[in-house]
Each structure stands twice: as structure tokens, then as C-alpha cells.
Scaffold this active site. Sequence first.
Site, PDB file in Angstrom:
ATOM      1  N   HIS A  81       0.855  -1.179   0.000  1.00  0.00           N
ATOM      2  CA  HIS A  81       0.000   0.000   0.000  1.00  0.00           C
ATOM      3  C   HIS A  81       0.894   1.232   0.000  1.00  0.00           C
ATOM      4  CE1 HIS A  81      -3.723   2.221   0.879  1.00  0.00           C
ATOM      5  NE2 HIS A  81      -2.952   3.009   1.597  1.00  0.00           N
ATOM      6  N   ASP A 160     -14.724   2.950   7.912  1.00  0.00           N
ATOM      7  CA  ASP A 160     -13.604   3.792   7.473  1.00  0.00           C
ATOM      8  C   ASP A 160     -14.029   4.622   6.263  1.00  0.00           C
ATOM      9  OD1 ASP A 160     -10.771   4.657   7.035  1.00  0.00           O
ATOM     10  OD2 ASP A 160     -11.094   3.555   5.181  1.00  0.00           O
ATOM     11  N   ARG A 167     -13.701  13.118   6.703  1.00  0.00           N
ATOM     12  CA  ARG A 167     -12.373  13.729   6.911  1.00  0.00           C
ATOM     13  C   ARG A 167     -11.964  14.547   5.697  1.00  0.00           C
ATOM     14  NH1 ARG A 167      -8.709   8.861   7.544  1.00  0.00           N
ATOM     15  NH2 ARG A 167      -7.070  10.406   7.571  1.00  0.00           N
ATOM     16  N   SER A 182      -6.961   3.872   9.450  1.00  0.00           N
ATOM     17  CA  SER A 182      -7.647   3.755   8.162  1.00  0.00           C
ATOM     18  C   SER A 182      -6.917   2.786   7.228  1.00  0.00           C
ATOM     19  CB  SER A 182      -7.734   5.154   7.544  1.00  0.00           C
ATOM     20  OG  SER A 182      -8.117   5.104   6.202  1.00  0.00           O
ATOM     21  N   LYS A 186      -7.892  -1.546   6.428  1.00  0.00           N
ATOM     22  CA  LYS A 186      -8.179  -2.046   5.081  1.00  0.00           C
ATOM     23  C   LYS A 186      -7.199  -3.150   4.682  1.00  0.00           C
ATOM     24  CE  LYS A 186      -8.402   2.134   3.614  1.00  0.00           C
ATOM     25  NZ  LYS A 186      -8.686   3.505   3.303  1.00  0.00           N
TER      26      LYS A 186
HETATM   27  N1  URA Z   1      -5.055   6.417   2.689  1.00  0.00           N
HETATM   28  C1  URA Z   1      -6.054   5.830   3.396  1.00  0.00           C
HETATM   29  O1  URA Z   1      -6.559   4.790   3.033  1.00  0.00           O
HETATM   30  N2  URA Z   1      -6.480   6.431   4.530  1.00  0.00           N
HETATM   31  C2  URA Z   1      -5.974   7.582   4.975  1.00  0.00           C
HETATM   32  O2  URA Z   1      -6.402   8.057   5.996  1.00  0.00           O
HETATM   33  C3  URA Z   1      -4.937   8.186   4.221  1.00  0.00           C
HETATM   34  C4  URA Z   1      -4.487   7.576   3.081  1.00  0.00           C
END
Ligand code: URA
Length: 408
Positions: A81, A160, A167, A182, A186
Site C-alpha cells: 500500500h 472507514d 475527513r 484507516s 483495510k
Molecule cells: N489512505 C487511506 O486509506 N487512509 C488515509 O487516511 C490516508 C491515506
Amino acid sequence: MIKDIIQKKRLGYALEESEIKEAFLGYLEGSVADYQMSALLMAICINGMTDEEIFVLTDLFLNSGDVLDFSHIPGIKVDKHSTGGVGDKTTLIVVPIVASLSVPVIKMSGRALGYTGGTVDKLESIPGYQTELSADKIKKQVLEVGAVMMGQTAKLCPLDKKIYALRDVTGTTDSIALIAASIMSKKLAGGADKILIDVKVGKGAFMKTEKEAQLLADLMIKIGKKYGRETRVMISNMDRPLGRAVGNALEVKEALDVLQGKQQGSLRTLCVELATSMVSMGRQIPMDDAKVLVEESIDSLKAYHKLLEIIKYQEGDISGLAISKNVVSITSLKSGIVQDIDAKEVAHLAFSLGAGRITKEEKVDLSTGVYINVEIGQKVEEGDILCYLYTKENMTPSCDITKIFEIS
Ligand code: URA
């Protein structure tokens, strides 16, 4: 009461597990309003969270939706990621390298939002490419091809998703606690055994300083450990765009160029580092040995053919990759050395050409973008081409190149 919870965080106290649950699950269910959650998020941004609070929040995000389990697919599954950057097409390069070395990868990605790009949009610039796959299709493809590159399923971490959307419009994206929960929720829900996170730092990234990036990295490693998933983090620079292309189809073309050995430089170097770490985790071998395999995979075009195989399996037709035919050359106004190329300014320019979106509903023009024609340290003469703009038909782009390129 939610009001008391907001006030407690505003005063800088740590919240109890029950209070975090009351606020966040209440928001998911609708008993806590947007304005209340916005206030709480702002208090979290200002006062932070303890590790214990972050673990509770991660768990709430994670368990708010499906938690995928790929343990029936043999091998150690490794995921990657990136915290988001400008011209970041590393997934398109790294996933086929790793898969070509017998490490299975199930890579779920997001779409572009704000000035950062998203891999799903890049993949969709390949005509026919399917980014939504059923669990059966994922399994079949991983067994037959070794990797999938797809969009995140709608049922992954819905809490999220709801919080992230809020946000995004309330100036509360850049909280280390919220970003860590967050991202890690995931990744944990995505079912991989091991996780690599590329934390971007610099002008074109969420994290502006090395110190912040290191704090985020440490937190994500701790979260991974708590769930028994080895998590490694690399911190990489995002002051300048990654590679030369910013824009969806243009970035796919650049990824193909790197895998065909046509482009060297910082993009390739970063991809080699990321792939090395993933192969080292997946095959449980030292980094030096993994690096030799990664270099071989690129040099022998094994990774390039793997990318074509993945694209074909997901019904994409790479021969139809549509890059805009309307190209405007931007030339230098003076002679000198290229001292800097500002990632955020390049992103804004690509955005103005239609390559990004502000709201999730907006349509992206996948054929547009910016291709940078010079490198840092390069000598240029007045009139030399600094970049090419790939624009929509009949568009006269406006661009202040002095903001993007520092030449002296
Ligand atoms: N990427 C994400 O998935 N969440 C965040 O809060 C920032 C970047």
C-alpha cells in the site's frame, strides 16, 4: 453522551474503549450526526490518540464489514500500500514483478481523490479491464496467474469509508492516528499474510516531514504486530513526482516502459526496493537474494509478460490504451539547470487537464495528463521542452511553469 466524549477529547484525555465505540458505531448507525463526528475528528487531529485508542479504532473499522480470508490459496500472500502520491504507479510495476517470482499478490486499490492518483483509475484506462472481481474469480486468477489488481470491494471497512469521506471535507485527513487506523484496517481486512507500506513524505504527500512519516510507520508496524501480520514500512520521497508521467493512461504506458527496460531512474529504483521487500517476506529469504531475483525478473522481461498476462486475464486490451492525441509542449522561458520539480504543482496541472477528481462522483478523463521531459540537474536552454500536456479536445490549458520548474 457524545457531547461529553467530544469534550473529553478536546481537553486532551484518552477515550475509553466504550466511548470510542459509542461515538464511531453511533456514527455508522446514524445516532451521531456529521457535525458531532466532525468535531470529534478535529479534536483527535489536534490532540492525537494513544496506541490503545488507535487499536480500538482500527478494530472497529476492520470489523465493520467483510474480513477476507485467502488462507485456502497456497503460499504467503503479500500486499502493498502507498499512502498516496503524485505519479505513483508503483503497484502496476511491483505486483507483476512479485507475482513473476511465485509470491501471490491480491492487490486492492482505490480511486484518485484530491490531487493524489488512484490505481483503479489507472487500470480502467486499459479498455475492458475489469476492476470488480468475485471471490471465486480472485481465487481462480491467483492460482492461475499469481496476482490480481482490482478495486476494493464495497463491503470492506464501511466505517472507514464513511469517516474518510467526512475527513476529506472537514480538513481532518492529516492525522497520523486516523491515517494509521484507516490504512491498516483495510490491509488487515484484505486478507494478506504480510504487508508492505510505502509511506510518502514531502510536498506531494500527506506526511510533510521525515519525523511524521516515521511516527506513522512505527504505528502501522505496531498495529500489524498486534494482528500477527508482519508489516514492513518504507519511507520514500514525494517532493517531486514519481517518474515522468502524471495521468492515468500515461502512467500505464510508463509502467510498461519500466518493465521493458526502456526507463531507468528513481521510479525503477523505488519499485525494485518495494518488490525486493515483498519477495523477501513472501519467500522468507534475505533482502540481497530477493533483490537479485527482482532484477532478473525485470531484465528477462518476465515481469513485463506477467503484467500483460494479468491485464489479459482481467479482460483488458492493452493495445487500446487511449492517450490523448491533443498534445501541447511547454517550453522553458530561460536557460539554466533544473533545480526542482514541484510534485503538488504538477498534480494541480494534471488535475486541471481532467486527470483527477475532487468529489467521488466526478468523471476522470483517463487519456489526459502531464509528461515531464526533463530531470533534476539537467541543463536546459530557453525554448527547450520541459513537459508535454495531454489535454482534452479543443482545450487551451493554462499553466504557470515557473511554479512547477525551478530553473537557475
Ligand atoms: N489512505 C487511506 O486509506 N487512509 C488515509 O487516511 C490516508 C491515506
